[in-house]
Design a protein around this motif. Structure first.
Motif, PDB file in Angstrom:
ATOM      1  N   LEU A 252       0.844  -1.186   0.000  1.00 30.45           N
ATOM      2  CA  LEU A 252       0.000   0.000   0.000  1.00 30.45           C
ATOM      3  C   LEU A 252       0.881   1.237   0.000  1.00 30.45           C
ATOM      4  CD1 LEU A 252      -2.600  -0.893   2.792  1.00 30.45           C
ATOM      5  CD2 LEU A 252      -2.897  -1.104   0.331  1.00 30.45           C
ATOM      6  N   ILE A 253       0.396   2.287  -0.628  1.00 27.86           N
ATOM      7  CA  ILE A 253       1.048   3.592  -0.553  1.00 27.86           C
ATOM      8  C   ILE A 253       0.400   4.348   0.601  1.00 27.86           C
ATOM      9  CG2 ILE A 253       1.455   5.790  -1.730  1.00 27.86           C
ATOM     10  CD1 ILE A 253       2.977   3.487  -2.963  1.00 27.86           C
ATOM     11  N   ILE A 254       1.205   4.810   1.533  1.00 29.98           N
ATOM     12  CA  ILE A 254       0.723   5.626   2.648  1.00 29.98           C
ATOM     13  C   ILE A 254       1.013   7.080   2.283  1.00 29.98           C
ATOM     14  CG2 ILE A 254       0.878   6.073   5.119  1.00 29.98           C
ATOM     15  CD1 ILE A 254      -0.107   3.232   4.402  1.00 29.98           C
ATOM     16  N   PRO A 255      -0.037   7.860   1.957  1.00 30.19           N
ATOM     17  CA  PRO A 255       0.189   9.219   1.455  1.00 30.19           C
ATOM     18  C   PRO A 255       0.527  10.213   2.564  1.00 30.19           C
ATOM     19  CG  PRO A 255      -2.147   8.756   1.522  1.00 30.19           C
ATOM     20  CD  PRO A 255      -1.443   7.506   1.947  1.00 30.19           C
ATOM     21  N   HIS A 256       1.812  10.415   2.781  1.00 26.53           N
ATOM     22  CA  HIS A 256       2.264  11.396   3.767  1.00 26.53           C
ATOM     23  C   HIS A 256       2.975  12.562   3.096  1.00 26.53           C
ATOM     24  CE1 HIS A 256       1.243  10.127   7.790  1.00 26.53           C
ATOM     25  NE2 HIS A 256       1.521   8.883   7.476  1.00 26.53           N
ATOM     26  N   GLN A 257       2.809  12.716   1.795  1.00 28.20           N
ATOM     27  CA  GLN A 257       3.419  13.829   1.082  1.00 28.20           C
ATOM     28  C   GLN A 257       2.307  14.823   0.767  1.00 28.20           C
ATOM     29  OE1 GLN A 257       5.268  12.949  -2.715  1.00 28.20           O
ATOM     30  NE2 GLN A 257       7.071  14.063  -2.004  1.00 28.20           N
ATOM     31  N   LEU A 258       2.531  16.077   1.096  1.00 27.76           N
ATOM     32  CA  LEU A 258       1.502  17.104   0.948  1.00 27.76           C
ATOM     33  C   LEU A 258       2.061  18.330   0.248  1.00 27.76           C
ATOM     34  CD1 LEU A 258       0.297  16.977   4.650  1.00 27.76           C
ATOM     35  CD2 LEU A 258      -0.834  15.905   2.728  1.00 27.76           C
ATOM     36  N   ILE A 259       1.170  19.076  -0.370  1.00 33.23           N
ATOM     37  CA  ILE A 259       1.530  20.370  -0.933  1.00 33.23           C
ATOM     38  C   ILE A 259       0.896  21.427  -0.046  1.00 33.23           C
ATOM     39  CG2 ILE A 259       1.295  21.920  -2.903  1.00 33.23           C
ATOM     40  CD1 ILE A 259       1.205  19.440  -4.676  1.00 33.23           C
ATOM     41  N   LEU A 260       1.726  22.320   0.468  1.00 31.94           N
ATOM     42  CA  LEU A 260       1.215  23.389   1.325  1.00 31.94           C
ATOM     43  C   LEU A 260       0.447  24.399   0.485  1.00 31.94           C
ATOM     44  CD1 LEU A 260       4.345  24.049   3.565  1.00 31.94           C
ATOM     45  CD2 LEU A 260       2.266  22.823   4.179  1.00 31.94           C
ATOM     46  N   PRO A 261      -0.585  25.014   1.054  1.00 33.15           N
ATOM     47  CA  PRO A 261      -1.301  26.047   0.311  1.00 33.15           C
ATOM     48  C   PRO A 261      -0.384  27.240   0.048  1.00 33.15           C
ATOM     49  CG  PRO A 261      -2.231  25.782   2.518  1.00 33.15           C
ATOM     50  CD  PRO A 261      -1.156  24.774   2.365  1.00 33.15           C
ATOM     51  N   ASN A 262      -0.689  27.968  -1.004  1.00 36.52           N
ATOM     52  CA  ASN A 262       0.102  29.145  -1.353  1.00 36.52           C
ATOM     53  C   ASN A 262      -0.338  30.295  -0.453  1.00 36.52           C
ATOM     54  OD1 ASN A 262       1.878  30.800  -2.614  1.00 36.52           O
ATOM     55  ND2 ASN A 262       0.702  31.027  -4.495  1.00 36.52           N
ATOM     56  N   ALA A 263       0.193  30.313   0.750  1.00 33.34           N
ATOM     57  CA  ALA A 263      -0.182  31.299   1.757  1.00 33.34           C
ATOM     58  C   ALA A 263       1.062  31.652   2.567  1.00 33.34           C
ATOM     59  CB  ALA A 263      -1.260  30.732   2.673  1.00 33.34           C
ATOM     60  N   PRO A 264       1.060  32.809   3.198  1.00 33.81           N
ATOM     61  CA  PRO A 264       2.212  33.161   4.042  1.00 33.81           C
ATOM     62  C   PRO A 264       2.391  32.130   5.155  1.00 33.81           C
ATOM     63  CG  PRO A 264       0.738  35.044   3.771  1.00 33.81           C
ATOM     64  CD  PRO A 264       0.053  33.856   3.173  1.00 33.81           C
ATOM     65  N   ARG A 265       3.617  31.838   5.495  1.00 41.04           N
ATOM     66  CA  ARG A 265       3.905  30.841   6.538  1.00 41.04           C
ATOM     67  C   ARG A 265       4.009  31.504   7.905  1.00 41.04           C
ATOM     68  NH1 ARG A 265       8.370  27.302   3.257  1.00 41.04           N
ATOM     69  NH2 ARG A 265       6.950  26.715   1.594  1.00 41.04           N
ATOM     70  N   GLU A 266       2.910  32.044   8.331  1.00 38.72           N
ATOM     71  CA  GLU A 266       2.851  32.640   9.659  1.00 38.72           C
ATOM     72  C   GLU A 266       1.474  32.362  10.243  1.00 38.72           C
ATOM     73  OE1 GLU A 266       2.258  37.044   8.602  1.00 38.72           O
ATOM     74  OE2 GLU A 266       4.316  36.649   7.998  1.00 38.72           O
ATOM     75  N   GLY A 267       1.440  32.127  11.533  1.00 41.41           N
ATOM     76  CA  GLY A 267       0.177  31.841  12.184  1.00 41.41           C
ATOM     77  C   GLY A 267      -0.376  30.479  11.793  1.00 41.41           C
ATOM     78  N   ILE A 268      -1.684  30.363  11.805  1.00 44.51           N
ATOM     79  CA  ILE A 268      -2.354  29.110  11.477  1.00 44.51           C
ATOM     80  C   ILE A 268      -2.999  29.247  10.101  1.00 44.51           C
ATOM     81  CG2 ILE A 268      -4.256  27.573  12.104  1.00 44.51           C
ATOM     82  CD1 ILE A 268      -3.741  28.314  15.007  1.00 44.51           C
ATOM     83  N   VAL A 269      -2.750  28.270   9.241  1.00 44.14           N
ATOM     84  CA  VAL A 269      -3.353  28.251   7.913  1.00 44.14           C
ATOM     85  C   VAL A 269      -4.315  27.067   7.865  1.00 44.14           C
ATOM     86  CG1 VAL A 269      -2.935  27.994   5.442  1.00 44.14           C
ATOM     87  CG2 VAL A 269      -1.313  29.275   6.849  1.00 44.14           C
TER      88      VAL A 269
END
Length: 109
Positions: free
Chosen positions: A84-101
């Motif tokens: 099985l492939i365990i999908p632990h690879q993600l693409i972060l949203p195109n947003a500033p990396r501060e606070g909670i997204v």
């Protein structure tokens, strides 16, 4: 049962539930010009007849996540020895990396 015993039992159950620590997958932040984090894992299904939902829970995933990464796998009885492939690879949203997204599309915080 007396009301005092019932109250004591309820308090004990509440304290037991509250005392469990929450666990989450932690990812290192990628380089400044990248939005890809984590990596997919490969997992060999054991012979213990666990459903796909339990395997997903072991990796802190939802059933739909693991089913989308492994189309055609029986969700009730995955074939022992299959990979099985365990999908632990993600693409972060195109947003500033501060606070909670909040990523609503992927239901992630």
């Amino acid at each position: 049962m007396t009301p005092l015993r019932t109250a004591a039992l309820a308090l004990l159950c509440t304290l037991t539930l509250v005392s469990h620590q929450a666990a989450a997958v932690e990812y290192a932040l990628p380089a400044a010009n990248s939005r890809l984090i984590g990596e997919n894992l490969e997992y060999v299904v054991p012979a213990d007849n666990r459903p796909l939902e339990q395997i997903a829970a072991d990796f802190q995933l939802g059933l739909t996540n693991i089913m989308e990464a492994n189309p055609g796998v029986d969700p009730y009885l995955p074939t022992p020895g299959s990979k099985l492939i365990i999908p632990h690879q993600l693409i972060l949203p195109n947003a500033p990396r501060e606070g909670i997204v909040i990523n609503v599309a992927e239901m992630r915080l």
